[in-house]
Design a protein around this motif. Structure first.
Motif, PDB file in Angstrom:
ATOM      1  N   ARG A 144       1.086  -0.807   0.337  1.00  0.00           N
ATOM      2  CA  ARG A 144       0.177   0.010   0.217  1.00  0.00           C
ATOM      3  C   ARG A 144       1.052   1.560   0.099  1.00  0.00           C
ATOM      4  O   ARG A 144       0.513   2.232  -0.962  1.00  0.00           O
ATOM      5  CB  ARG A 144      -1.063  -0.031   1.156  1.00  0.00           C
ATOM      6  CG  ARG A 144      -1.891   0.859   1.183  1.00  0.00           C
ATOM      7  CD  ARG A 144      -3.059   0.423   0.257  1.00  0.00           C
ATOM      8  NE  ARG A 144      -3.857   1.623  -1.126  1.00  0.00           N
ATOM      9  CZ  ARG A 144      -4.769   1.827  -1.533  1.00  0.00           C
ATOM     10  NH1 ARG A 144      -4.959   0.231  -2.308  1.00  0.00           N
ATOM     11  NH2 ARG A 144      -5.292   2.360  -2.140  1.00  0.00           N
ATOM     12  N   LEU A 233      -9.814  -5.994  -5.938  1.00  0.00           N
ATOM     13  CA  LEU A 233      -9.416  -6.596  -4.892  1.00  0.00           C
ATOM     14  C   LEU A 233      -9.118  -8.199  -5.248  1.00  0.00           C
ATOM     15  O   LEU A 233      -7.683  -7.955  -4.624  1.00  0.00           O
ATOM     16  CB  LEU A 233     -10.004  -7.088  -3.876  1.00  0.00           C
ATOM     17  CG  LEU A 233     -10.092  -7.912  -2.915  1.00  0.00           C
ATOM     18  CD1 LEU A 233      -8.779  -6.811  -1.887  1.00  0.00           C
ATOM     19  CD2 LEU A 233     -10.965  -8.036  -1.906  1.00  0.00           C
ATOM     20  N   HIS A 234      -9.204  -8.511  -6.041  1.00  0.00           N
ATOM     21  CA  HIS A 234      -8.496  -9.996  -6.986  1.00  0.00           C
ATOM     22  C   HIS A 234      -7.685  -9.127  -7.275  1.00  0.00           C
ATOM     23  O   HIS A 234      -6.468 -10.051  -7.406  1.00  0.00           O
ATOM     24  CB  HIS A 234      -9.550 -10.510  -8.034  1.00  0.00           C
ATOM     25  CG  HIS A 234      -9.175 -11.846  -8.469  1.00  0.00           C
ATOM     26  ND1 HIS A 234      -8.830 -13.336  -8.249  1.00  0.00           N
ATOM     27  CD2 HIS A 234      -8.299 -12.038  -9.561  1.00  0.00           C
ATOM     28  CE1 HIS A 234      -8.075 -13.810  -8.820  1.00  0.00           C
ATOM     29  NE2 HIS A 234      -7.491 -13.382  -9.425  1.00  0.00           N
ATOM     30  N   TYR A 236      -5.570  -6.646  -7.126  1.00  0.00           N
ATOM     31  CA  TYR A 236      -4.771  -6.139  -5.620  1.00  0.00           C
ATOM     32  C   TYR A 236      -4.121  -7.142  -5.462  1.00  0.00           C
ATOM     33  O   TYR A 236      -3.061  -7.569  -4.845  1.00  0.00           O
ATOM     34  CB  TYR A 236      -5.555  -4.926  -5.264  1.00  0.00           C
ATOM     35  CG  TYR A 236      -4.764  -4.656  -3.879  1.00  0.00           C
ATOM     36  CD1 TYR A 236      -4.364  -3.163  -4.010  1.00  0.00           C
ATOM     37  CD2 TYR A 236      -5.087  -5.631  -2.641  1.00  0.00           C
ATOM     38  CE1 TYR A 236      -3.342  -3.211  -2.593  1.00  0.00           C
ATOM     39  CE2 TYR A 236      -4.302  -5.306  -1.491  1.00  0.00           C
ATOM     40  CZ  TYR A 236      -3.503  -4.181  -1.737  1.00  0.00           C
ATOM     41  OH  TYR A 236      -2.838  -3.100  -0.368  1.00  0.00           O
ATOM     42  N   MET A 237      -5.127  -8.481  -5.092  1.00  0.00           N
ATOM     43  CA  MET A 237      -3.827  -9.160  -4.438  1.00  0.00           C
ATOM     44  C   MET A 237      -2.841  -9.980  -5.617  1.00  0.00           C
ATOM     45  O   MET A 237      -2.537 -10.339  -4.923  1.00  0.00           O
ATOM     46  CB  MET A 237      -5.541 -10.886  -3.659  1.00  0.00           C
ATOM     47  CG  MET A 237      -5.666  -9.358  -2.800  1.00  0.00           C
ATOM     48  SD  MET A 237      -5.163  -8.836  -1.284  1.00  0.00           S
ATOM     49  CE  MET A 237      -3.787 -10.542  -0.676  1.00  0.00           C
ATOM     50  N   LYS A 240      -0.053  -8.185  -5.237  1.00  0.00           N
ATOM     51  CA  LYS A 240       0.816  -8.059  -4.072  1.00  0.00           C
ATOM     52  C   LYS A 240       1.712  -9.016  -3.695  1.00  0.00           C
ATOM     53  O   LYS A 240       2.230  -9.218  -3.256  1.00  0.00           O
ATOM     54  CB  LYS A 240      -0.386  -8.146  -2.645  1.00  0.00           C
ATOM     55  CG  LYS A 240      -0.025  -7.525  -1.583  1.00  0.00           C
ATOM     56  CD  LYS A 240      -0.964  -7.469  -0.542  1.00  0.00           C
ATOM     57  CE  LYS A 240      -0.293  -7.877   0.843  1.00  0.00           C
ATOM     58  NZ  LYS A 240      -1.040  -6.641   1.809  1.00  0.00           N
ATOM     59  N   LYS A 241       1.397  -9.968  -3.749  1.00  0.00           N
ATOM     60  CA  LYS A 241       1.769 -12.090  -3.653  1.00  0.00           C
ATOM     61  C   LYS A 241       3.021 -12.148  -5.054  1.00  0.00           C
ATOM     62  O   LYS A 241       3.183 -12.936  -4.509  1.00  0.00           O
ATOM     63  CB  LYS A 241       0.542 -12.912  -3.371  1.00  0.00           C
ATOM     64  CG  LYS A 241      -0.490 -12.324  -2.237  1.00  0.00           C
ATOM     65  CD  LYS A 241      -1.196 -13.268  -2.292  1.00  0.00           C
ATOM     66  CE  LYS A 241      -2.627 -13.470  -1.274  1.00  0.00           C
ATOM     67  NZ  LYS A 241      -3.279 -14.488  -1.179  1.00  0.00           N
TER      68      LYS A 241
END
Length: 306
Positions: A144, A233-234, A236-237, A240-241
């Motif tokens: 973030r 959100l999908h 974003y994750m 992120k991962k």
């Protein structure tokens, strides 16, 4: 200091003692839980006042005790974080963000709020030629932090373009524009984002799972500013991962960290506890340091001048 000492004492205890202390703490909060109808200061704010008219009278019926027993059973089986783990996480957080705190570490090269020097704002502008080292280090705190910084998001976009996955970040930015954009443009923005990223054969198609796609398509019948939250959100994750850890290990990020600007202090800081302590006042028991006149010499000089 208190958290550090508590953590050190907790680590020195035996495993059996730590288990006993954890059980005692859990039992204490079970016993001292406020009964129904009594204001709980841990759950209510200052606005609760002293009005007790809306308090629920405690019932002594059989159903009341059944609910209490059921609540206690659930509380006993609930997992809780140990205090030693919380203290260790708190110390890690403090050590990590301490140099970035403008109150504790100060603003380099100077504090623009108390001086006429605006170099601090110029160095930390949204877009600069070379970011400061502290700014680049903050990108490694969390994903973030990287997305909230326009400079970090631009470098992350360059990294994704080299990996042929820049459409993920473009889709996230389009969803952010939809969420915070004007109300009148929402139907147009929803259709534009869908045609560009989600429609079959889209120019910048993003890969989301079938369940998320079904919920998104259902929401497109009545478009609103949060209709793409599941898809956002999908993605974003996914970034992120997958993409974010590789960006942190890439030569691009390491080069930015090595080339980061380290501003030098140009003016004295406001609060004295921010600076390293200066030489203490001369003591009659210690010889004067080089370059500092002794008290006796100063007194003698004053007598000669008089």
């Amino acid at each position: 200091m208190q958290a550090r000492e508590q953590l050190r004492a907790a680590k020195q205890r035996r495993k059996g003692d730590r288990l006993v202390i954890a059980c005692q703490e859990q039992t204490y909060w079970l016993v001292n839980r406020p009964p129904p109808g009594v204001p709980n200061v841990l759950e209510q704010g200052p606005e609760r006042g002293s009005n007790n008219a809306n308090q629920v009278q405690m019932s002594q019926s059989l159903d009341f005790y059944k609910r209490e027993i059921e609540w206690s059973r659930k509380a006993l089986g609930r997992t809780r974080v140990k205090s030693s783990i919380c203290l260790e996480a708190f110390l890690t957080f403090s050590h990590q963000r301490g140099p970035h705190d403008p109150i504790l570490a100060g603003c380099l090269p100077s504090n623009p709020w108390v001086t006429d020097d605006d170099a601090y704002w110029a160095m930390n502008a949204p877009t600069v030629a070379v970011p400061t080292k502290l700014r680049v280090e903050r990108w490694g705190f969390s994903f973030r932090e990287l997305l909230d910084d326009p400079m970090g998001r631009a470098h992350f976009m360059d990294f994704l373009q080299k990996e042929f996955s820049a459409e993920n970040l473009s889709f996230w930015e389009a969803c952010e524009e939809l969420r915070f954009g004007g109300q009148a443009q929402i139907p147009t923005l929803v259709d534009t984002v869908y045609q560009q990223f989600l429609a079959p054969g889209a120019a910048h198609w993003v890969n989301i799972d079938s369940r998320t796609m079904e919920r998104t398509l259902e929401g497109l019948h009545q478009p609103h500013r949060y209709v793409l939250d599941d898809a956002q959100l999908h993605i974003y994750m996914l970034m992120k991962k997958d993409s974010y850890p590789r960006f942190m290990k890439s030569d691009m990020y390491q080069g930015l960290l090595a080339e980061g600007v380290i501003p030098l202090e140009t003016k004295r800081r406001v609060f004295p506890f921010m600076r390293k302590p200066r030489l203490s006042s001369p003591s009659p028991a210690l010889p004067p340091t080089s370059g500092e006149p002794s008290a006796a010499g100063s007194a003698a000089g004053g007598d000669e001048e008089s």
